[in-house]
Design a protein around this motif. Structure first.
Motif, PDB file in Angstrom:
ATOM      1  N   PRO A 132      -3.520   9.862  -5.372  1.00 28.31           N
ATOM      2  CA  PRO A 132      -3.377   8.536  -4.327  1.00 28.31           C
ATOM      3  C   PRO A 132      -3.081   7.441  -5.094  1.00 28.31           C
ATOM      4  O   PRO A 132      -2.119   6.798  -4.702  1.00 28.31           O
ATOM      5  CB  PRO A 132      -4.900   8.533  -3.768  1.00 28.31           C
ATOM      6  N   ILE A 133      -3.344   7.353  -6.277  1.00 30.64           N
ATOM      7  CA  ILE A 133      -3.155   6.026  -7.060  1.00 30.64           C
ATOM      8  C   ILE A 133      -1.618   6.108  -7.366  1.00 30.64           C
ATOM      9  O   ILE A 133      -0.958   5.137  -7.470  1.00 30.64           O
ATOM     10  CB  ILE A 133      -3.917   5.912  -8.269  1.00 30.64           C
ATOM     11  N   ILE A 171       1.083   7.514  -5.853  1.00 27.62           N
ATOM     12  CA  ILE A 171       1.983   7.499  -4.756  1.00 27.62           C
ATOM     13  C   ILE A 171       2.798   6.313  -4.651  1.00 27.62           C
ATOM     14  O   ILE A 171       3.998   6.546  -4.439  1.00 27.62           O
ATOM     15  CB  ILE A 171       1.125   7.729  -3.297  1.00 27.62           C
ATOM     16  N   PRO A 172       2.409   5.111  -4.856  1.00 28.35           N
ATOM     17  CA  PRO A 172       3.309   3.946  -4.663  1.00 28.35           C
ATOM     18  C   PRO A 172       4.341   4.014  -5.706  1.00 28.35           C
ATOM     19  O   PRO A 172       5.569   3.688  -5.355  1.00 28.35           O
ATOM     20  CB  PRO A 172       2.413   2.837  -4.714  1.00 28.35           C
ATOM     21  N   GLN A 173       3.860   4.360  -6.955  1.00 30.64           N
ATOM     22  CA  GLN A 173       4.772   4.332  -7.908  1.00 30.64           C
ATOM     23  C   GLN A 173       5.895   5.345  -7.848  1.00 30.64           C
ATOM     24  O   GLN A 173       7.058   5.241  -8.039  1.00 30.64           O
ATOM     25  CB  GLN A 173       4.066   4.312  -9.388  1.00 30.64           C
ATOM     26  N   LEU A 211       6.740   6.336  -4.987  1.00 28.37           N
ATOM     27  CA  LEU A 211       7.726   6.156  -3.916  1.00 28.37           C
ATOM     28  C   LEU A 211       8.712   5.216  -4.208  1.00 28.37           C
ATOM     29  O   LEU A 211      10.076   5.456  -3.943  1.00 28.37           O
ATOM     30  CB  LEU A 211       6.684   5.327  -2.782  1.00 28.37           C
ATOM     31  N   LEU A 212       8.364   4.214  -4.988  1.00 28.88           N
ATOM     32  CA  LEU A 212       9.390   3.564  -5.815  1.00 28.88           C
ATOM     33  C   LEU A 212      10.230   4.040  -6.468  1.00 28.88           C
ATOM     34  O   LEU A 212      11.683   3.714  -6.487  1.00 28.88           O
ATOM     35  CB  LEU A 212       8.568   2.291  -6.659  1.00 28.88           C
ATOM     36  N   ILE A 267      -3.609   6.116   1.602  1.00 26.18           N
ATOM     37  CA  ILE A 267      -4.028   6.081  -0.055  1.00 26.18           C
ATOM     38  C   ILE A 267      -5.275   5.393  -0.039  1.00 26.18           C
ATOM     39  O   ILE A 267      -5.971   6.148  -0.864  1.00 26.18           O
ATOM     40  CB  ILE A 267      -2.764   5.107  -0.645  1.00 26.18           C
ATOM     41  N   LEU A 300      -7.845   7.981   0.690  1.00 27.69           N
ATOM     42  CA  LEU A 300      -7.880   9.258  -0.338  1.00 27.69           C
ATOM     43  C   LEU A 300      -8.565   8.689  -1.475  1.00 27.69           C
ATOM     44  O   LEU A 300      -9.186   9.583  -2.272  1.00 27.69           O
ATOM     45  CB  LEU A 300      -6.216   9.597  -0.877  1.00 27.69           C
ATOM     46  N   ILE A 301      -8.396   7.691  -1.962  1.00 22.94           N
ATOM     47  CA  ILE A 301      -8.865   6.933  -3.241  1.00 22.94           C
ATOM     48  C   ILE A 301     -10.217   7.033  -3.109  1.00 22.94           C
ATOM     49  O   ILE A 301     -11.182   7.498  -3.880  1.00 22.94           O
ATOM     50  CB  ILE A 301      -8.551   5.597  -3.306  1.00 22.94           C
ATOM     51  N   TYR A 315     -13.625   3.793 -12.104  1.00 26.88           N
ATOM     52  CA  TYR A 315     -12.746   4.480 -11.281  1.00 26.88           C
ATOM     53  C   TYR A 315     -12.422   3.662 -10.045  1.00 26.88           C
ATOM     54  O   TYR A 315     -11.331   3.024  -9.564  1.00 26.88           O
ATOM     55  CB  TYR A 315     -13.072   5.685 -10.799  1.00 26.88           C
ATOM     56  N   LEU A 325      -5.149  -1.182  -8.528  1.00 29.28           N
ATOM     57  CA  LEU A 325      -3.779  -0.491  -8.125  1.00 29.28           C
ATOM     58  C   LEU A 325      -3.363  -0.114  -6.537  1.00 29.28           C
ATOM     59  O   LEU A 325      -2.289  -0.189  -6.247  1.00 29.28           O
ATOM     60  CB  LEU A 325      -3.526   0.766  -8.852  1.00 29.28           C
ATOM     61  N   THR A 338      -0.013  -2.109  -3.769  1.00 29.24           N
ATOM     62  CA  THR A 338       0.348  -1.158  -2.771  1.00 29.24           C
ATOM     63  C   THR A 338       0.606  -1.589  -1.403  1.00 29.24           C
ATOM     64  O   THR A 338       1.640  -1.771  -0.801  1.00 29.24           O
ATOM     65  CB  THR A 338       0.003   0.299  -2.965  1.00 29.24           C
ATOM     66  N   ILE A 357       4.604  -2.082  -0.465  1.00 33.85           N
ATOM     67  CA  ILE A 357       5.206  -1.257   0.053  1.00 33.85           C
ATOM     68  C   ILE A 357       5.752  -1.406   1.538  1.00 33.85           C
ATOM     69  O   ILE A 357       6.929  -1.204   1.899  1.00 33.85           O
ATOM     70  CB  ILE A 357       4.255   0.117   0.226  1.00 33.85           C
ATOM     71  N   ILE A 369       9.109  -3.281   1.455  1.00 35.60           N
ATOM     72  CA  ILE A 369      10.331  -2.656   0.810  1.00 35.60           C
ATOM     73  C   ILE A 369      10.815  -1.546   1.802  1.00 35.60           C
ATOM     74  O   ILE A 369      11.884  -1.189   1.724  1.00 35.60           O
ATOM     75  CB  ILE A 369      10.241  -2.483  -0.450  1.00 35.60           C
TER      76      ILE A 369
END
Lengths: 228, 285
Positions: free
Chosen positions: A176-177, A179-181, A183-184, B180, B183-184, B208, B215, B219, B223, B226
């Motif tokens: 999950p962490i 995913i954004p990177q 995607l980019l 996300i 899920l996290i 964690y 992070l 996002t 996200i 874009i």
């Protein structure tokens, strides 16, 4: 006077980082099975893909490439903390600070992952063809992506090692962490594959900024993981 | 049997007395706001007492019930602007968007307590952190559910069932962010269960929690800006909620609704926290 002391401490920690890095490198050279293991993993996965599909379209190629990169990075990076036994960690605890230790690990894993990314890119192009139009830009993206992956998974490996878990929990924690990177990165590489599209510099800088943040977080948070 | 018959009456009179007592007691408004925010964001990093004292107060629970009633009654009865494709379904704004607000606030509270745990090493903070995350997950799932209902009336392809169009709709940037986040925190729960030592579990999961949250938030901001989106906001605007977009009449219900749902979330969490504080009483001593 204080700033001189500060300078001496900085130099000392730089030396610590370098020594720890050298130790990881030496271990890698002496126990080559793990390095070749990852190499074989890359080759086998890509060969399976080669058997499964012939000449994929550029967006399929792109998706597959980054997913494979993800799994390679988990395999390459996972052992960095898992291989350290409890006793050895205690030893490091007595001779080095947590920040030096985690920075050395980040440095080593970054270099390892950069190498692996280049190798997998070469194998991918060999077996599945290379749809890239802007080859140089794409190589740069692959390196940046490999670096991002290695940083995030190094820190997660530290967490997984402390939880005395295997690589499976790393995947659960990390997907999950990351995913954004990813995607980019996929968007950027799609831009590299099309003739007329420019690669947006802002997005590249964003990825670099995210990497910097991961390093910062690792430096801040690792001391809490470190002490038992 | 006699005792059982009497009980409802007792409860009723108790509730009446209690409510009137609270209503009579005038709470200064600034203090109210202060306590509200301290409670929610766990801003009391310095003093531990406030959150625990607030937990046992009843004014905000009554406020929560009143505002929820208001949300339901005014939300369903008051006039709303009729927009193309949305029409009456726009009333879901009072429920769907509030779920996400509440989830984010609860996750933020969870992280604040995680940071606090690392600073103080008190297990109480770990319990707070865990329970806030757990209730946040519940609200996230509810947000998904209300969103799915809304989607099936507005976005879904009318020729397809909404189940079939889900895979197309789930590519929505905001759905990605929400997925996300969920899920996290699912992973957070798995990680918690995999460690048996209590102090170690608290420390590792706090680390964690902070790492993932730090992070996650870029996002959620980046996200939607874009990627192309059907959601309001989207590529060239504020993706969270354009405050100019929303009608004045709707604002009258929307803001109280956000407060109401958030208070409900905090209330449920506080009950869970009190339960686990009782369970772990011996450990915490």
């Amino acid at each position: 006077m204080p700033h001189l002391l500060q300078r001496r401490n900085d130099l000392k920690s730089l030396r610590h980082i370098f020594t720890l890095f050298k130790k990881d490198l030496l271990l890698e050279i002496r126990q080559q099975y793990s390095f070749y293991g990852v190499l074989l993993y890359i080759a086998a996965t890509i060969f399976v893909l080669y058997m499964a599909l012939e000449s994929p379209e550029s967006n399929v190629w792109n998706g597959l490439f980054w997913v494979i990169q993800l799994f390679i990075s988990i395999n390459a990076v996972a052992k960095s903390f898992l291989q350290e036994s409890r006793g050895r960690m205690l030893y490091f605890y007595s001779i080095a600070g947590p920040r030096d230790f985690v920075l050395a690990k980040l440095l080593f894993n970054s270099l390892l992952m950069l190498l692996m990314s280049l190798l997998s890119l070469a194998l991918f192009s060999l077996f599945l063809g290379n749809p890239g139009v802007k080859a140089a830009a794409f190589v740069g993206l692959v390196l940046l992506g490999g670096w991002s992956l290695s940083l995030v998974f190094t820190f997660l490996a530290a967490i997984a090692a402390k939880a005395q878990q295997n690589a499976a929990i790393m995947a659960i924690l990390g997907f999950p962490i990351i995913i954004p990177q990813l995607l980019l990165l996929m968007r950027l590489s799609n831009a590299a594959f099309t003739e007329n599209a420019n690669i947006p510099i802002a997005t590249v800088l964003l990825l670099v900024a995210l990497d910097a943040m991961v390093i910062l977080l690792a430096v801040i948070l690792f001391p809490f993981l470190w002490k038992d | 049997m006699e005792g059982l018959k009497c009980e409802p009456l007792k409860v009723n009179s108790y509730v009446l007395l209690h409510t009137s007592y609270i209503l009579l007691r005038i709470y200064p408004f600034p203090l109210f706001l202060l306590h509200f925010f301290k409670m929610i964001a766990g801003l009391s990093l310095v003093s531990n007492g406030c959150a625990q004292k607030c937990m046992h107060k009843s004014w905000w629970k009554i406020l929560c019930v009143v505002l929820l009633f208001y949300t339901f009654i005014a939300g369903f009865l008051m006039d709303v602007p009729r927009l193309p494709a949305l029409s009456e379904t726009i009333r879901n704004l009072y429920f769907h968007v509030c779920m996400w607000f509440c989830m984010m606030i609860l996750f933020t509270a969870s992280v604040v307590y995680a940071i606090r745990y690392l600073r103080t090493n008190k297990l109480v903070d770990d319990i707070y952190s865990r329970q806030f995350a757990a209730v946040g997950i519940v609200f996230g799932v509810l947000g998904y559910a209300t969103g799915a209902i809304w989607m099936s009336y507005t976005w879904a392809d009318p020729n397809n069932s909404s189940f079939q169009s889900f895979s197309a709709v789930a590519r929505e940037p905001k759905l990605i962010g929400a997925a996300i986040a969920l899920l996290i925190y699912f992973a957070y729960m798995v990680l918690r269960d995999s460690i048996s030592d209590i102090d170690k579990r608290a420390r590792i999961t706090a680390v964690y929690n902070i790492f993932a949250y730090a992070l996650l938030f870029p996002t959620i901001w980046i996200i939607p800006r874009i990627l192309p989106s059907l959601h309001p906001g989207g590529q060239n605007g504020n993706p969270a909620l354009d405050f100019k977009d929303i009608d004045n009449r709707m604002r009258m219900v929307f803001y109280p609704a956000v407060i109401a749902w958030t208070l409900l979330g905090v209330w449920i969490t506080s009950l869970k926290i009190r339960l686990s504080l009782l369970k772990e009483k011996r450990l915490l001593q």
